[in-house]
Design an enzyme around this catalytic site. Structure first.
Site, PDB file in Angstrom:
ATOM      1  N   TYR A  86      61.905  57.627  13.422  1.00 51.23           N
ATOM      2  CA  TYR A  86      63.319  57.685  13.812  1.00 51.23           C
ATOM      3  C   TYR A  86      64.182  56.583  13.199  1.00 51.23           C
ATOM      4  O   TYR A  86      65.394  56.542  13.430  1.00 51.23           O
ATOM      5  CB  TYR A  86      63.430  57.645  15.341  1.00 51.23           C
ATOM      6  CG  TYR A  86      62.745  58.822  16.012  1.00 51.23           C
ATOM      7  CD1 TYR A  86      63.176  60.121  15.761  1.00 51.23           C
ATOM      8  CD2 TYR A  86      61.665  58.630  16.867  1.00 51.23           C
ATOM      9  CE1 TYR A  86      62.547  61.208  16.355  1.00 51.23           C
ATOM     10  CE2 TYR A  86      61.030  59.721  17.466  1.00 51.23           C
ATOM     11  CZ  TYR A  86      61.478  60.996  17.211  1.00 51.23           C
ATOM     12  OH  TYR A  86      60.861  62.075  17.797  1.00 51.23           O
ATOM     13  N   HIS A 143      69.188  66.367  14.752  1.00 50.01           N
ATOM     14  CA  HIS A 143      67.903  65.672  14.911  1.00 50.01           C
ATOM     15  C   HIS A 143      67.744  64.652  13.801  1.00 50.01           C
ATOM     16  O   HIS A 143      67.984  64.973  12.632  1.00 50.01           O
ATOM     17  CB  HIS A 143      66.737  66.659  14.858  1.00 50.01           C
ATOM     18  CG  HIS A 143      66.829  67.718  15.912  1.00 50.01           C
ATOM     19  ND1 HIS A 143      66.546  67.457  17.233  1.00 50.01           N
ATOM     20  CD2 HIS A 143      67.218  69.006  15.843  1.00 50.01           C
ATOM     21  CE1 HIS A 143      66.754  68.563  17.938  1.00 50.01           C
ATOM     22  NE2 HIS A 143      67.171  69.515  17.118  1.00 50.01           N
TER      23      HIS A 143
HETATM   24  C1  DQA Z   1      64.456  64.499  17.958  1.00 52.00           C
HETATM   25  C2  DQA Z   1      63.253  65.420  17.723  1.00 52.00           C
HETATM   26  C3  DQA Z   1      62.639  65.868  19.041  1.00 52.00           C
HETATM   27  O1  DQA Z   1      61.529  66.721  18.813  1.00 52.00           O
HETATM   28  C4  DQA Z   1      62.153  64.646  19.824  1.00 52.00           C
HETATM   29  O2  DQA Z   1      61.642  65.047  21.071  1.00 52.00           O
HETATM   30  C5  DQA Z   1      63.202  63.600  19.973  1.00 52.00           C
HETATM   31  C6  DQA Z   1      64.079  63.305  18.835  1.00 52.00           C
HETATM   32  C7  DQA Z   1      65.011  63.914  16.632  1.00 52.00           C
HETATM   33  O3  DQA Z   1      66.099  63.342  16.665  1.00 52.00           O
HETATM   34  O4  DQA Z   1      64.366  64.009  15.581  1.00 52.00           O
HETATM   35  O5  DQA Z   1      63.290  62.922  20.996  1.00 52.00           O
HETATM   36  O6  DQA Z   1      65.483  65.228  18.571  1.00 52.00           O
END
Ligand code: DQA
Length: 143
Positions: free
Chosen positions: A23, A98
């Site tokens: 992330y 995402h």
């Molecule tokens: C997310 C992807 C989701 O699968 C995960 O549960 C997240 C972050 C992303 O920003 O890549 O919490 O939404």
């Protein structure tokens, strides 16, 4: 002035320290600052919550705005309540965002129950995805 809600769901308050290899190292505050810097013409509402009902309330509140950028976190994959809230927010441009490329990860992340209720989906662009989403909203909104 365009009004845009940037809504981050469950676990996104931990950005910066939560799995940085996936992330990134920016915190949610950093991402919000980048948005304010890049789009001074936008009146932003930034919200983050780990409570689903609270998020439903934020979506409802965003009802009269120009756009919603929403990263629902794991709710993406199973929250019909959030789907229904987004579906009910008519006349708002909605972008599911995402940070990671959910399609290149575990199989269960490939499915979003939210996507049918939004105008567009952004995945895998990291923090830049939020900027892309706002850019798209501004391009589509009436103001
Ligand atoms: C997310 C992807 C989701 O699968 C995960 O549960 C997240 C972050 C992303 O920003 O890549 O919490 O939404």
């Amino acid at each position: 002035m365009a009004r845009v809600f940037v809504l981050n769901g469950v676990n996104l308050g931990a950005l910066g320290t939560r799995r940085p290899e996936v992330y990134g190292t920016l915190t949610l505050k950093d991402i919000e600052e980048r948005l304010r810097d890049r789009f001074p013409q936008v009146d932003f509402e930034f919200r983050q919550t780990d409570y689903e009902g609270e998020m439903v309330g934020y979506v409802r509140e965003a009802g009269g705005s120009d756009g919603i950028v929403i990263n629902p976190g794991a709710w993406t994959h199973y929250s019909y309540a959030l789907h229904d809230a987004l579906e009910a927010a008519e006349d708002v441009v909605k972008v599911e965002t995402h940070l990671s490329n959910v399609h290149a990860r575990e199989p269960w992340r490939r499915h979003s129950v939210i996507s049918p209720a939004v105008n567009a989906v952004v995945a895998g662009m990291g923090p830049y995805g939020y900027e892309t989403a706002v850019d798209y909203i501004l391009g589509r909104s009436k103001t």
